[in-house]
Enzyme design. Sequence first.
Site, mmCIF file in Angstrom:
data_model
loop_
_atom_site.group_PDB
_atom_site.id
_atom_site.type_symbol
_atom_site.label_atom_id
_atom_site.label_comp_id
_atom_site.label_asym_id
_atom_site.label_seq_id
_atom_site.Cartn_x
_atom_site.Cartn_y
_atom_site.Cartn_z
ATOM 1 N N ARG A 199 -27.792 -152.575 -53.535
ATOM 2 C CA ARG A 199 -26.961 -152.012 -52.859
ATOM 3 C C ARG A 199 -26.407 -152.329 -51.547
ATOM 4 N NH1 ARG A 199 -27.415 -146.697 -49.766
ATOM 5 N NH2 ARG A 199 -25.318 -145.729 -49.830
ATOM 6 N N HIS B 266 -22.649 -153.233 -50.470
ATOM 7 C CA HIS B 266 -21.884 -152.639 -49.203
ATOM 8 C C HIS B 266 -21.279 -153.987 -48.415
ATOM 9 C CE1 HIS B 266 -23.237 -148.427 -48.729
ATOM 10 N NE2 HIS B 266 -23.174 -148.626 -50.043
ATOM 11 N N ASP B 267 -22.355 -155.237 -48.503
ATOM 12 C CA ASP B 267 -21.723 -156.386 -47.653
ATOM 13 C C ASP B 267 -20.405 -156.766 -48.342
ATOM 14 O OD1 ASP B 267 -21.769 -158.327 -45.975
ATOM 15 O OD2 ASP B 267 -22.747 -159.853 -47.540
ATOM 16 N N ASP C 101 -19.954 -161.520 -46.326
ATOM 17 C CA ASP C 101 -20.296 -162.321 -45.141
ATOM 18 C C ASP C 101 -21.385 -161.789 -44.272
ATOM 19 O OD1 ASP C 101 -19.437 -159.930 -44.219
ATOM 20 O OD2 ASP C 101 -17.884 -160.754 -42.924
ATOM 21 N N SER D 180 -22.475 -159.146 -43.136
ATOM 22 C CA SER D 180 -21.907 -158.073 -41.947
ATOM 23 C C SER D 180 -22.782 -156.757 -42.005
ATOM 24 C CB SER D 180 -20.508 -157.896 -41.909
ATOM 25 O OG SER D 180 -20.035 -157.330 -43.044
ATOM 26 N N ASN E 231 -23.956 -145.477 -43.949
ATOM 27 C CA ASN E 231 -25.132 -146.478 -44.206
ATOM 28 C C ASN E 231 -25.865 -145.972 -45.400
ATOM 29 O OD1 ASN E 231 -27.291 -145.084 -43.155
ATOM 30 N ND2 ASN E 231 -27.284 -146.305 -41.088
ATOM 31 N N PRO F 83 -16.213 -146.739 -51.225
ATOM 32 C CA PRO F 83 -16.070 -145.580 -52.325
ATOM 33 C C PRO F 83 -17.012 -144.249 -51.717
ATOM 34 C CG PRO F 83 -16.949 -147.300 -53.383
ATOM 35 C CD PRO F 83 -16.787 -147.878 -52.067
ATOM 36 N N HIS G 217 -26.446 -147.915 -60.618
ATOM 37 C CA HIS G 217 -27.220 -146.719 -60.402
ATOM 38 C C HIS G 217 -28.294 -146.425 -61.612
ATOM 39 C CE1 HIS G 217 -24.016 -144.927 -57.596
ATOM 40 N NE2 HIS G 217 -24.388 -146.235 -57.207
ATOM 41 N N THR G 218 -28.637 -147.637 -62.242
ATOM 42 C CA THR G 218 -29.610 -147.355 -63.213
ATOM 43 C C THR G 218 -30.764 -147.600 -62.311
ATOM 44 O OG1 THR G 218 -30.913 -148.602 -65.145
ATOM 45 C CG2 THR G 218 -29.346 -149.855 -63.582
ATOM 46 N N THR H 41 -35.547 -143.700 -65.456
ATOM 47 C CA THR H 41 -36.355 -144.985 -65.345
ATOM 48 C C THR H 41 -35.661 -145.745 -64.222
ATOM 49 O OG1 THR H 41 -34.675 -146.001 -66.822
ATOM 50 C CG2 THR H 41 -36.822 -145.045 -67.589
ATOM 51 N N ASP I 86 -31.650 -150.854 -66.987
ATOM 52 C CA ASP I 86 -31.458 -150.615 -68.382
ATOM 53 C C ASP I 86 -30.171 -149.843 -68.665
ATOM 54 O OD1 ASP I 86 -32.164 -147.930 -67.505
ATOM 55 O OD2 ASP I 86 -34.265 -148.321 -68.313
HETATM 56 C C1 HEM Z 1 -18.513 -146.477 -57.864
HETATM 57 C C2 HEM Z 1 -18.574 -146.192 -56.613
HETATM 58 C C3 HEM Z 1 -20.013 -145.964 -55.860
HETATM 59 C C4 HEM Z 1 -20.340 -145.085 -55.136
HETATM 60 C C5 HEM Z 1 -19.447 -143.804 -54.835
HETATM 61 C C6 HEM Z 1 -21.674 -145.208 -54.658
HETATM 62 C C7 HEM Z 1 -22.485 -144.248 -53.967
HETATM 63 C C8 HEM Z 1 -23.621 -144.397 -53.611
HETATM 64 C C9 HEM Z 1 -24.415 -143.074 -53.188
HETATM 65 C C10 HEM Z 1 -23.851 -141.837 -52.326
HETATM 66 C C11 HEM Z 1 -25.767 -143.705 -53.053
HETATM 67 C C12 HEM Z 1 -26.849 -142.914 -52.854
HETATM 68 C C13 HEM Z 1 -27.084 -143.031 -51.002
HETATM 69 C C14 HEM Z 1 -27.983 -142.009 -50.664
HETATM 70 O O1 HEM Z 1 -27.703 -140.799 -50.834
HETATM 71 O O2 HEM Z 1 -28.933 -142.325 -49.920
HETATM 72 C C15 HEM Z 1 -25.738 -144.997 -53.846
HETATM 73 C C16 HEM Z 1 -26.863 -145.407 -54.194
HETATM 74 C C17 HEM Z 1 -26.966 -146.934 -54.792
HETATM 75 N N1 HEM Z 1 -25.861 -147.583 -55.248
HETATM 76 FE FE1 HEM Z 1 -23.956 -146.976 -55.249
HETATM 77 N N2 HEM Z 1 -22.049 -146.568 -55.276
HETATM 78 C C18 HEM Z 1 -21.141 -146.867 -55.951
HETATM 79 C C19 HEM Z 1 -21.137 -147.841 -56.684
HETATM 80 C C20 HEM Z 1 -22.424 -148.949 -56.654
HETATM 81 C C21 HEM Z 1 -22.186 -150.374 -56.823
HETATM 82 C C22 HEM Z 1 -21.048 -151.272 -57.444
HETATM 83 C C23 HEM Z 1 -23.575 -150.992 -56.650
HETATM 84 C C24 HEM Z 1 -24.195 -152.138 -56.736
HETATM 85 C C25 HEM Z 1 -23.503 -153.201 -57.652
HETATM 86 C C26 HEM Z 1 -24.537 -149.698 -56.343
HETATM 87 C C27 HEM Z 1 -25.623 -149.748 -56.043
HETATM 88 C C28 HEM Z 1 -26.284 -148.694 -55.651
HETATM 89 C C29 HEM Z 1 -27.996 -148.703 -55.770
HETATM 90 C C30 HEM Z 1 -28.976 -149.689 -56.327
HETATM 91 C C31 HEM Z 1 -28.414 -147.349 -55.111
HETATM 92 C C32 HEM Z 1 -29.748 -146.779 -54.926
HETATM 93 C C33 HEM Z 1 -30.247 -147.370 -53.633
HETATM 94 C C34 HEM Z 1 -31.445 -146.861 -53.319
HETATM 95 O O3 HEM Z 1 -32.214 -146.379 -54.060
HETATM 96 O O4 HEM Z 1 -32.064 -147.228 -52.215
HETATM 97 N N3 HEM Z 1 -23.608 -148.782 -56.117
HETATM 98 N N4 HEM Z 1 -24.624 -145.339 -54.233
HETATM 99 C C1 NAG Z 2 -28.338 -145.492 -40.357
HETATM 100 O O1 NAG Z 2 -27.622 -145.004 -39.462
HETATM 101 C C2 NAG Z 2 -28.256 -144.142 -38.709
HETATM 102 C C3 NAG Z 2 -27.459 -143.182 -37.806
HETATM 103 O O2 NAG Z 2 -26.318 -142.752 -38.355
HETATM 104 C C4 NAG Z 2 -29.553 -144.687 -38.133
HETATM 105 O O3 NAG Z 2 -30.189 -143.956 -37.466
HETATM 106 C C5 NAG Z 2 -30.263 -145.676 -39.029
HETATM 107 O O4 NAG Z 2 -31.312 -146.334 -38.390
HETATM 108 C C6 NAG Z 2 -29.507 -146.510 -39.839
HETATM 109 N N1 NAG Z 2 -30.210 -147.058 -40.965
HETATM 110 C C7 NAG Z 2 -30.258 -148.467 -41.143
HETATM 111 C C8 NAG Z 2 -31.092 -148.993 -42.073
HETATM 112 O O5 NAG Z 2 -29.930 -149.237 -39.963
#
Ligand code: HEM
Ligand code: NAG
Length: 327
Positions: free
Chosen positions: A75, A79-80, A87, A89, A107, A174, A204-205, A250, A255
């Site tokens: 993830r 985001h990067d 880069d 960032s 974040n 997004p 999101h698998t 899972t 998967d």
């Molecule tokens: C299609 C648009 C996408 C949206 C709107 C989106 C949004 C989100 C959101 C809201 C979360 C949960 C964050 C939280 O509540 O803590 C999440 C988690 C995650 N996203 Fe996305 N995402 C998108 C695309 C992607 C893409 C393209 C990737 C990687 C190639 C990705 C990888 C992940 C992963 C692995 C997690 C789980 C993170 C964790 O367990 O710490 N997402 N995403």
């Molecule tokens: C994400 O942002 C919050 C403030 O909105 C901050 O408290 C938190 O430390 C940040 N998380 C990371 C991993 O930098």
Amino acid sequence: MLYKSSVRPLKVVMANLLTVFLLIEVFAYGYSYGQYGLNTNYYLMSSCPFVEPVVKNIVNRALQDDPTLAAGLIRMHFHDCFIEGCDGSVLIDSTKDNTAEKDSPGNLSLRGFEVIDAIKEELERQCPGVVSCADILAMAARDAVFFAGGPVYDIPKGRKDGRRSKIEDTINLPFPTFNASELIKSFGQRGFSAQEMVALSGAHTLGVARCASFKNRLKQVDPTLDAQFAKTLARTCSSGDNAPQPFDATSNDFDNVYFNALLRRNGVLTSDQTLYNSPRTRNFVNAYAFNQAMFFFDFQQAMVKMGLLDVKDNSNGEVRENCRKIN
Ligand code: HEM
Ligand SMILES: *[C@@H]1O[C@H](CO)[C@@H](O)[C@H](O)[C@H]1NC(C)=O
Ligand SMILES: *[C@@H]1O[C@H](CO)[C@@H](O)[C@H](O)[C@H]1NC(C)=O
């Protein structure tokens, strides 16, 4: 007749020569990518030949301790790349004069920074000032995919680290409340097709979303949400905004279970379920749900492409000494 018999073999010889040259090129020089001088063997040719095994070993060790970090690394790379290009960032810490990307409310619980720090430390020992943080993150995400059971693939390297990380740029990510049209538009602006967007969403698998990211679907229960699963989500939310809900059953395995969950209307985010409910993307979800090999292939292709977004070179980037600080 004479013309044909003399020209045909010549063409064959030329074609074979070309193939041989291409093979030599790929093995000796790696595969080159475009205008930024990226190459699959970038550090092999310069001065850090063991970069790949170093990254892989440290990622593997970290994920053996905590398999959930695979999701965090993948993830973070997403985001990067989506903010200001790949880069590094996203890795920058805020300073007293600058609030960085990672401190945006968006974040949304980014994780895995310590893994990147550990890799950087080891690489600075072996080859100081050579390997960029953006490359480290791209390789770590790739190795995390493989560790979790996903496809193995090679990525080009040679990205430089950017010098900008601003909280306001994260508006370009997004939103989890996006519908399929909005997702197609957001990814389309960066050159991705609808199919590539669905394949990438397959990340999101792995991992979890916190209640804050999907509670919009519960006040008035989203009609695209399975009634039983709506109760599951509500139960998660009874523990508060930060309560984690796995994206699929899972959540540490790479998967296609995520896509099968969408078929059963068990998608967690609006932006997940909409991929099945919209006629513009449903066929891709069906295809990936039934054919995991196809998902793996499309995912790795799309990840390589994502890793090339707005890459920096020496004219607008650097190799950071510490991934959290601009030099
Ligand atoms: C299609 C648009 C996408 C949206 C709107 C989106 C949004 C989100 C959101 C809201 C979360 C949960 C964050 C939280 O509540 O803590 C999440 C988690 C995650 N996203 Fe996305 N995402 C998108 C695309 C992607 C893409 C393209 C990737 C990687 C190639 C990705 C990888 C992940 C992963 C692995 C997690 C789980 C993170 C964790 O367990 O710490 N997402 N995403
Ligand atoms: C994400 O942002 C919050 C403030 O909105 C901050 O408290 C938190 O430390 C940040 N998380 C990371 C991993 O930098
Ligand atoms: C998707 O969202 C946009 C913007 O909110 C809206 O204009 C559009 O009608 C929505 N599309 C569908 C199919 O719901």
